[in-house]
Design an enzyme around this catalytic site. Structure first.
Site, PDB file in Angstrom:
ATOM      1  CD  GLU A 428      -2.763  -1.421   0.031  1.00  0.00           C
ATOM      2  OE1 GLU A 428      -2.907  -0.492  -0.786  1.00  0.00           O
ATOM      3  OE2 GLU A 428      -3.268  -2.546  -0.141  1.00  0.00           O
ATOM      4  CE1 TYR A 511      -3.002  -6.745  -5.656  1.00  0.00           C
ATOM      5  CE2 TYR A 511      -4.486  -7.874  -7.157  1.00  0.00           C
ATOM      6  CZ  TYR A 511      -4.219  -6.824  -6.307  1.00  0.00           C
ATOM      7  OH  TYR A 511      -5.165  -5.846  -6.104  1.00  0.00           O
TER       8      TYR A 511
HETATM    9 ZN    ZN Z   1      -2.906  -2.739  -4.531  1.00  0.00          ZN
END
Ligand code: ZN
Length: 574
Positions: A428, A511
């Site tokens: 993040e 991801y």
């Molecule tokens: Zn993300």
């Protein structure tokens, strides 16, 4: 200087986390919920509904010929290109100009004054605000109204400069709460353009509104738009939706992303009005400046993008929080009476870690990972330009959520032993570069920010010399999940819109496979060229918007060896 986390040893909780990752095959922050059938059914019904509406207009639909946006020869809005998931804009509801007095007076503000933003930027970057005079400049006065159906009511003035090379005949604003993923509702009740009452037309089930501009807006010209709006908040978070951690009132926290009418992006394909998918991120916006006056009950505190400049009590038991944020991707605020905070400074940036009762130890862990990764990324990606970065526990079913100047981590981390801070926090934090500083079309090119943010987790552990975690991220988070996708027959190219994925392969591809592409690129072109390219990418597109081709061109420019075979294999699946 040594990174703040140097010497940070793998704790018992981290060992448990990594063991869980090994068992589960991933520390994903968007937990798949097996909603494939629902997603496909919804997508199909949306397409069918759109087709049906086009083929058989019902008598109830208003006549909107005059107001319908007309594509000009030089500007064809993207949504006019026939695409199965993007029907042509058909205004479904048209409000006539309203002559009644507005619920709030038009805010009196100098929208050309950018000096206030120097208070939100580090001294070395204070002048950057003045370099973006054409970025949209929002002044928002909004009141939070708690209740059974919590809501926000307000008025915003936006100075919009036509940054395109073509005349704009109308402006489009997104009403994100009306997206299915947000599960809320929003409306614009009244509009003024340069002080004159204007018409508001709704598109795509109210997820966008358009404001016709009399005479159009020439390239370089500016207009002043005032919109009165209202938005209601959902009071539960549905697992696996994009709204989780974005928007709603859950667990005593008002989670306020995208609550105001957000100017849509006009790019090479015209106005971008994608409704996005029920998972993944929906926000796509230009960098803007925000001055916000948020009025909340006096018992509540506000944690928001940018910096709070003042808190002023009213006579009616409320407090006005004056906040400035900019230049940032969007404005976000969390409002609650349940948090305390600890703070630490890194490279001149104040990091505030908020926590609920009993969550101090978790807040310290979150703070340690945030300051550590912020310090590392300042060196790898170029300096974070703002004075402040906040870390807050959000009631999200995802592991974390990025906002401008603020990162949300799952509130469950703060109560469960172990938590998932080790992966989610650096991920993040990296979004402050790959989302906030450099915007991308999140619905259409989700890999561009997500794959970079996840590869940054690996770079963080490499930089702080924590080889066990570095290996665990590469092997267990990236390779294991990519291999799993191949073994399950759900492998696919990294490139593509969120709507083209389903929740079974979105995480594995975006991801895991995406970061492996970046790793392969690094091995091919070498560390020196790779890190120079990353820095170049951030500097070239800072405060702007990048597309996949831009990043790939930067790699091509820094490579002394051909790389198109890598791009074809990983990104486009050719
Ligand atoms: Zn993300």
């Amino acid at each position: 200087m040594e990174p703040a986390t140097r010497g940070l040893k793998q704790s018992a909780s981290e060992r448990r986390l990594m063991s869980a990752i090994r068992k589960r095959g991933g520390g994903c922050w968007l937990r798949p919920r097996g909603a494939l059938l629902v997603t496909v059914a919804l997508a199909l019904s949306a397409v069918l509904a759109a087709c049906d509406r086009e083929a058989n207009p019902t008598p109830d639909e208003p006549e909107v010929t005059v107001l319908a946006p007309t594509p000009s020869a030089t500007a064809v809005p993207a949504t006019f290109t026939p695409e199965p998931t993007a029907p042509p804009p058909t205004p479904t509801q048209v409000a006539q100009p309203v002559e009644d007095p507005p619920p709030f007076p038009t805010p009196d503000i100098d929208l050309t004054d950018y000096t206030v933003y120097s208070e939100t930027l580090l001294e070395a970057y204070a002048e950057e605000a003045a370099l973006l005079p054409d970025a949209p400049h929002y002044f928002i006065q909004v009141r939070l109204l708690p209740g059974e159906v919590p809501s926000l009511e307000g008025v915003q003035r936006v100075r919009v400069t036509n940054q395109e090379e073509t005349r704009l005949n109308e402006l489009y604003f997104r009403l994100y709460p009306n997206l299915p993923a947000y599960e809320g509702a929003a409306e614009v009740s009244r509009a003024l353009v340069d002080g004159k009452v204007a018409t508001v037309g709704y598109l795509f089930d109210g997820t966008a509104v358009f404001i016709p501009l009399e005479g159009g807006l020439a390239p370089g010209a500016a207009t002043d738009v005032t919109l009165w709006f209202r938005a209601t908040l959902p009071t539960q978070v549905n697992a696996g939706t994009a709204g989780a951690g974005l928007y709603g009132f859950v667990g005593g926290v008002y989670d306020l992303a995208g609550f105001y009418p957000t100017l849509a992006v006009y790019d090479h394909r015209g106005w971008d009005l994608d409704a996005g998918a029920s998972f993944g991120d929906s926000l796509f916006s230009d960098t803007g400046f925000y001055q916000v006056e948020l009025t909340v009950p006096e018992a509540l505190a506000v944690v928001a993008s940018g910096s709070t400049l003042a808190q002023e009590p009213n006579d009616d038991g409320t407090t006005v929080w004056r906040i400035a944020a900019g230049p940032v991707r969007s404005f976000y605020a969390a409002v609650t009476d349940r948090w305390e905070a600890i703070s630490e400074e890194v490279d001149g940036i104040t990091v505030n870690s908020y926590y609920p009762v009993g969550g101090l130890a978790s807040a310290q862990t979150a703070l340690s990972y945030t300051t550590g990764s912020l310090g590392v990324f300042n060196r790898i990606f170029g300096h974070y330009p703002y004075r402040e970065l906040d870390v807050v526990p959000l009631p999200t079913t995802a592991f974390g959520m990025e906002h401008a100047g603020l990162l949300g981590l799952a509130a469950s981390f703060y109560t469960e032993a172990g938590g998932g801070f080790g992966i989610a926090t650096p991920h993040e934090v990296a979004h402050q570069w790959f989302f906030n500083l450099i915007g991308n079309d999140q619905p259409d090119e989700p890999w561009l920010d997500e794959s970079l943010a996840n590869y940054a987790v690996y770079l963080y552990y490499e930089a702080v010399d924590w080889p066990q975690m570095q290996t665990a991220v590469l092997e267990n988070v990236f390779r294991y999940r990519y291999d799993a996708a191949r073994n399950l027959g759900i492998d696919r190219p990294v490139s593509g819109a969120v709507v083209g994925f389903d929740q079974s392969n979105y995480i594995n591809i975006i991801y895991s496979k995406g970061p492996l592409f970046l790793h392969a690129m690094r091995e091919r072109i070498g560390d020196e060229a790779f890190f120079a390219a990353l820095l170049d990418y951030v500097q070239s597109f800072r405060y702007g918007i990048a597309y996949a081709g831009d990043l790939l061109d930067v790699f091509r420019g820094h490579s002394s060896t051909p790389i198109d075979d890598l791009i074809a294999f990983w990104i486009y699946g050719e």
